[in-house]
Write a protein that holds these residues in place. Structure first.
Motif: not given
Length: 306
Positions: A4, A247, A251, A255, A294
């Motif tokens: 990350r 992507y 994400q 979240e 993910e």
């Protein structure tokens, strides 16, 4: 965590797309190079460097970028932007920290050489080179042993950035790179305010879609999902063929869905993961695996919320 960090480093220093969108493929033959950051007071950037830049940040096509950068290393040996992208790809594609550090060093050297000809970009990429050297030290030496060098490099980063800012405080390239750096540090360090970095990206950074991408990342990390979605949608409107943006949107939605117990957001996240995976052939294999992991976790949450 290490991946990350390098994903953020990559989008901090890199050289993002031009205001005129071009469809790239492995067979694209660049012609006259243009400045991807400035509408006025343009700088000349080599054909292959510009094509690689667009391949990564407009199209998310890393394989095309590798070809262009291999050519740029011979045809445009004095362009620090090319070495910065080579550093990124060395780690992103091959997990090669030694090559990452070596190309970071070459970025620094090329930046310093450029100062006499173009003080703004020369100082800017000397800063980028030091930034890459600091990141390499942290990974190579570990947090305890690498931190002293990283902090030393960071002092150099801001010394060179200050010199560049004294020359042209509103320059789009400067404000894009500094905005990314400042925002990344602000969201990861305690007692730091991201507002100045956000203002820099909103007011002065360019090209616009890369500034919007940075803002989406920053707001994602600040758990401000409405704002993050606004900016990623703006970036997608400008560059709809880049799977990395789908992507990023996935994400944000994942979240949001997890923390707000929102099944609709989770389902939308899965759809965007799928849109990113649809172009997996042009993405790094490590990134594809991360997207798939993910996605799998998000699918499980959708099932649990049903």
């Amino acid at each position: 965590m290490r991946k990350r960090w390098f994903s953020q480093v990559q989008h901090t220093f890199a050289v993002w797309a031009s205001t005129t969108l071009l469809t790239l493929s492995l067979g694209f033959s660049p012609t006259l190079a243009q400045d991807p950051f400035r509408a006025t007071n343009q700088r000349q950037i080599g054909d292959n460097t510009e094509a690689a830049f667009k391949a990564i940040f407009e199209q998310g096509n890393y394989q095309a970028a590798v070809n262009y950068l291999n050519q740029a290393e011979t045809s445009e040996p004095n362009e620090p932007l090319a070495y910065a992208m080579k550093a990124s790809l060395a780690y992103t594609l091959n997990d090669d920290i030694n090559a990452f550090g070596n190309y970071g060093k070459r970025t620094l050297e090329a930046g310093r050489q450029l100062i006499a000809q173009d003080p703004l970009r020369g100082n800017l990429y000397a800063a980028v080179g030091h930034f890459l050297q600091g990141a390499a030290a942290l990974v190579r030496e570990g947090t305890v042993r690498g931190t002293p060098q990283a902090l030393s490099e960071l002092r150099q980063v801001y010394a060179y950035l200050d010199k560049a800012e004294a020359i042209a405080p509103n320059d789009p390239e400067l404000n894009l790179l500094r905005g990314y750096m400042d925002l990344m540090l602000a969201v990861n360090l305690p007692f730091s305010s991201p507002q100045q970095a956000i203002d820099r990206l909103v007011r002065f950074a360019g090209p616009r879609y890369l500034a919007d991408r940075g803002l989406a990342i920053g707001y994602r990390d600040l758990d401000q999902y409405t704002e993050a979605l606004t900016y990623v949608d703006r970036a997608l409107q400008a560059t709809p063929n880049n799977p990395e943006l789908y992507y990023l949107k996935a994400q944000i939605l994942a979240e949001q869905g997890k923390k707000q117990n929102n099944p609709s957001a989770l389902k939308a996240a899965v759809e965007n993961f799928d849109r990113a995976i649809a172009k997996k052939d042009q993405l790094p294999s490590s990134l594809v695996k991360q997207i798939e992991r993910e996605r799998s976790r998000t699918v499980q949450r959708v099932s649990g919320a049903s």
